[in-house]
Design a protein around this motif. Structure first.
Motif, PDB file in Angstrom:
ATOM      1  N   VAL A 154       0.832  -1.206   0.000  1.00 54.74           N
ATOM      2  CA  VAL A 154       0.000   0.000   0.000  1.00 54.74           C
ATOM      3  C   VAL A 154       0.864   1.253   0.000  1.00 54.74           C
ATOM      4  O   VAL A 154       0.632   2.194  -0.766  1.00 54.74           O
ATOM      5  CB  VAL A 154      -0.949   0.006   1.219  1.00 54.74           C
ATOM      6  N   VAL A 155       1.874   1.268   0.862  1.00 62.18           N
ATOM      7  CA  VAL A 155       2.743   2.445   0.979  1.00 62.18           C
ATOM      8  C   VAL A 155       3.443   2.739  -0.341  1.00 62.18           C
ATOM      9  O   VAL A 155       3.492   3.899  -0.795  1.00 62.18           O
ATOM     10  CB  VAL A 155       3.780   2.235   2.109  1.00 62.18           C
ATOM     11  N   ASN A 156       3.986   1.710  -0.973  1.00 58.43           N
ATOM     12  CA  ASN A 156       4.707   1.907  -2.234  1.00 58.43           C
ATOM     13  C   ASN A 156       3.774   2.364  -3.350  1.00 58.43           C
ATOM     14  O   ASN A 156       4.122   3.230  -4.161  1.00 58.43           O
ATOM     15  CB  ASN A 156       5.419   0.620  -2.637  1.00 58.43           C
ATOM     16  N   TYR A 157       2.583   1.795  -3.382  1.00 63.86           N
ATOM     17  CA  TYR A 157       1.605   2.179  -4.403  1.00 63.86           C
ATOM     18  C   TYR A 157       1.193   3.637  -4.228  1.00 63.86           C
ATOM     19  O   TYR A 157       1.133   4.402  -5.198  1.00 63.86           O
ATOM     20  CB  TYR A 157       0.391   1.265  -4.307  1.00 63.86           C
ATOM     21  N   ALA A 158       0.907   4.026  -2.981  1.00 61.25           N
ATOM     22  CA  ALA A 158       0.509   5.408  -2.706  1.00 61.25           C
ATOM     23  C   ALA A 158       1.631   6.378  -3.054  1.00 61.25           C
ATOM     24  O   ALA A 158       1.385   7.463  -3.598  1.00 61.25           O
ATOM     25  CB  ALA A 158       0.116   5.546  -1.236  1.00 61.25           C
ATOM     26  N   ARG A 159       2.858   5.987  -2.770  1.00 62.28           N
ATOM     27  CA  ARG A 159       4.003   6.851  -3.076  1.00 62.28           C
ATOM     28  C   ARG A 159       4.114   7.074  -4.582  1.00 62.28           C
ATOM     29  O   ARG A 159       4.370   8.197  -5.045  1.00 62.28           O
ATOM     30  CB  ARG A 159       5.288   6.237  -2.516  1.00 62.28           C
ATOM     31  N   ARG A 160       3.911   6.010  -5.352  1.00 66.54           N
ATOM     32  CA  ARG A 160       3.958   6.151  -6.812  1.00 66.54           C
ATOM     33  C   ARG A 160       2.851   7.079  -7.308  1.00 66.54           C
ATOM     34  O   ARG A 160       3.032   7.806  -8.293  1.00 66.54           O
ATOM     35  CB  ARG A 160       3.827   4.783  -7.488  1.00 66.54           C
ATOM     36  N   ARG A 161       1.723   7.036  -6.640  1.00 69.57           N
ATOM     37  CA  ARG A 161       0.590   7.890  -7.024  1.00 69.57           C
ATOM     38  C   ARG A 161       0.694   9.291  -6.431  1.00 69.57           C
ATOM     39  O   ARG A 161      -0.164  10.138  -6.693  1.00 69.57           O
ATOM     40  CB  ARG A 161      -0.723   7.243  -6.529  1.00 69.57           C
ATOM     41  N   LYS A 162       1.718   9.523  -5.610  1.00 69.22           N
ATOM     42  CA  LYS A 162       1.922  10.803  -4.929  1.00 69.22           C
ATOM     43  C   LYS A 162       0.730  11.148  -4.044  1.00 69.22           C
ATOM     44  O   LYS A 162       0.264  12.294  -4.008  1.00 69.22           O
ATOM     45  CB  LYS A 162       2.197  11.920  -5.946  1.00 69.22           C
ATOM     46  N   LYS A 163       0.259  10.130  -3.330  1.00 69.74           N
ATOM     47  CA  LYS A 163      -0.855  10.296  -2.410  1.00 69.74           C
ATOM     48  C   LYS A 163      -0.526   9.610  -1.094  1.00 69.74           C
ATOM     49  O   LYS A 163       0.415   8.817  -0.999  1.00 69.74           O
ATOM     50  CB  LYS A 163      -2.144   9.714  -2.993  1.00 69.74           C
ATOM     51  N   LYS A 164      -1.329   9.897  -0.072  1.00 73.41           N
ATOM     52  CA  LYS A 164      -1.196   9.216   1.203  1.00 73.41           C
ATOM     53  C   LYS A 164      -1.923   7.870   1.119  1.00 73.41           C
ATOM     54  O   LYS A 164      -2.888   7.736   0.359  1.00 73.41           O
ATOM     55  CB  LYS A 164      -1.803  10.062   2.320  1.00 73.41           C
ATOM     56  N   PRO A 165      -1.477   6.857   1.887  1.00 71.01           N
ATOM     57  CA  PRO A 165      -2.134   5.536   1.827  1.00 71.01           C
ATOM     58  C   PRO A 165      -3.633   5.602   2.083  1.00 71.01           C
ATOM     59  O   PRO A 165      -4.404   4.842   1.486  1.00 71.01           O
ATOM     60  CB  PRO A 165      -1.413   4.742   2.923  1.00 71.01           C
ATOM     61  N   GLU A 166      -4.057   6.506   2.962  1.00 70.45           N
ATOM     62  CA  GLU A 166      -5.487   6.594   3.285  1.00 70.45           C
ATOM     63  C   GLU A 166      -6.296   7.292   2.197  1.00 70.45           C
ATOM     64  O   GLU A 166      -7.531   7.370   2.287  1.00 70.45           O
ATOM     65  CB  GLU A 166      -5.690   7.333   4.615  1.00 70.45           C
ATOM     66  N   GLU A 167      -5.627   7.782   1.151  1.00 70.44           N
ATOM     67  CA  GLU A 167      -6.327   8.511   0.090  1.00 70.44           C
ATOM     68  C   GLU A 167      -6.550   7.674  -1.161  1.00 70.44           C
ATOM     69  O   GLU A 167      -7.174   8.160  -2.115  1.00 70.44           O
ATOM     70  CB  GLU A 167      -5.532   9.760  -0.289  1.00 70.44           C
ATOM     71  N   VAL A 168      -6.070   6.428  -1.176  1.00 68.21           N
ATOM     72  CA  VAL A 168      -6.170   5.625  -2.393  1.00 68.21           C
ATOM     73  C   VAL A 168      -7.216   4.530  -2.245  1.00 68.21           C
ATOM     74  O   VAL A 168      -7.506   4.047  -1.162  1.00 68.21           O
ATOM     75  CB  VAL A 168      -4.811   5.010  -2.780  1.00 68.21           C
ATOM     76  N   ILE A 169      -7.783   4.163  -3.401  1.00 70.69           N
ATOM     77  CA  ILE A 169      -8.805   3.111  -3.456  1.00 70.69           C
ATOM     78  C   ILE A 169      -8.145   1.745  -3.335  1.00 70.69           C
ATOM     79  O   ILE A 169      -7.115   1.475  -3.958  1.00 70.69           O
ATOM     80  CB  ILE A 169      -9.584   3.189  -4.785  1.00 70.69           C
ATOM     81  N   LEU A 170      -8.745   0.890  -2.527  1.00 80.20           N
ATOM     82  CA  LEU A 170      -8.255  -0.487  -2.386  1.00 80.20           C
ATOM     83  C   LEU A 170      -8.452  -1.240  -3.697  1.00 80.20           C
ATOM     84  O   LEU A 170      -9.561  -1.252  -4.254  1.00 80.20           O
ATOM     85  CB  LEU A 170      -9.021  -1.178  -1.258  1.00 80.20           C
ATOM     86  N   ASP A 171      -7.395  -1.877  -4.180  1.00 74.71           N
ATOM     87  CA  ASP A 171      -7.449  -2.563  -5.475  1.00 74.71           C
ATOM     88  C   ASP A 171      -6.619  -3.839  -5.394  1.00 74.71           C
ATOM     89  O   ASP A 171      -5.419  -3.800  -5.115  1.00 74.71           O
ATOM     90  CB  ASP A 171      -6.910  -1.639  -6.568  1.00 74.71           C
ATOM     91  N   SER A 172      -7.258  -4.959  -5.648  1.00 74.47           N
ATOM     92  CA  SER A 172      -6.567  -6.253  -5.522  1.00 74.47           C
ATOM     93  C   SER A 172      -5.409  -6.391  -6.502  1.00 74.47           C
ATOM     94  O   SER A 172      -4.473  -7.153  -6.260  1.00 74.47           O
ATOM     95  CB  SER A 172      -7.562  -7.397  -5.728  1.00 74.47           C
TER      96      SER A 172
END
Length: 223
Positions: A24-42
């Motif tokens: 989650v952390v790495n995905y959010a970082r790539r999106r330039k967002k906080k982990p709590e701001e991204v949609i859960l995606d399998s």
């Protein structure tokens, strides 16, 4: 008029319990967002999902909502003003969608739109083409139509040919409501009052059910 509800949709922000997971952390970082701001995606959070209830086989499927909404909003029934579409999420949020809404075809752009919706409550804020509110499915249904016009798509429901079901929906004087699951497989987590209907002898994907309903509803109306 037909009201279509995508119910118990697996559309949610990343839950607090897995926000510190590396996936989650790495995905959010790539999106330039906080982990709590991204949609859960399998697709992106598969490793983290294993730590959630229902995480291994159900949650993190916003793609189902995306495909169902694209099919519904681009349908002839919607263009003719004969369709209203709603999304009800697993966490009892309801998304009201104006008929003129045109969703991004690109999946990643769709995720960004949903993230903005969760954050702001409406997008775009001045037009509110999509508006989210906290509301259980039961309250949404009560505000639309009497219970005798609610049909729940269910693999164990009465088997009705798609063409015949379209004719049933088109014949209602009161607006008919169709509730379909916004999850990959399994059953609704809570009972839904209404007539259970199945369109085929085997389970169908959610977007296939949406297509069959709308095409046959339109045919019954002579569109």
């Amino acid at each position: 008029m037909l009201h279509l509800i995508i119910a118990e949709a697996e559309l949610e922000l990343v839950p607090e319990s897995i926000r510190d997971h590396p996936a989650v952390v790495n995905y959010a970082r790539r999106r330039k967002k906080k982990p709590e701001e991204v949609i859960l995606d399998s697709t992106y959070h598969h490793a983290a999902l294993k730590k959630l209830p229902d995480g291994g086989d159900r949650r993190g499927r916003p793609d189902i909502v995306h495909i169902c909404l694209l099919n519904a909003l681009e349908s002839i029934a919607n263009k003719e003003g004969l369709l209203r579409v709603y999304v009800h999420t697993r966490n009892d949020e309801v998304i009201h969608i104006k008929p003129e809404t045109r969703l991004p075809r690109n999946y990643n752009r769709f995720l960004g739109l949903m993230e903005s919706l969760f954050k702001k409550g409406a997008v775009p804020e001045e037009l509110e083409l999509l508006r989210m509110e906290k509301k259980p499915l039961e309250s949404l249904l009560e505000g639309i139509t009497p219970p005798d016009t609610v049909f729940v798509m269910h693999e164990e429901g009465e088997l009705i040919r798609p063409r015949s079901f379209g004719e049933i929906l088109a014949s209602h004087k009161n607006p008919a409501v169709v509730v379909g699951g916004g999850f990959p497989h399994g059953d609704f987590t809570r009972p839904i009052e209404g007539k259970k209907v199945s369109l085929y002898r085997e389970p169908l994907m959610a977007w296939t059910v949406v297509n069959e309903i709308l095409v046959n509803f339109e045919a019954a109306l002579g569109l």
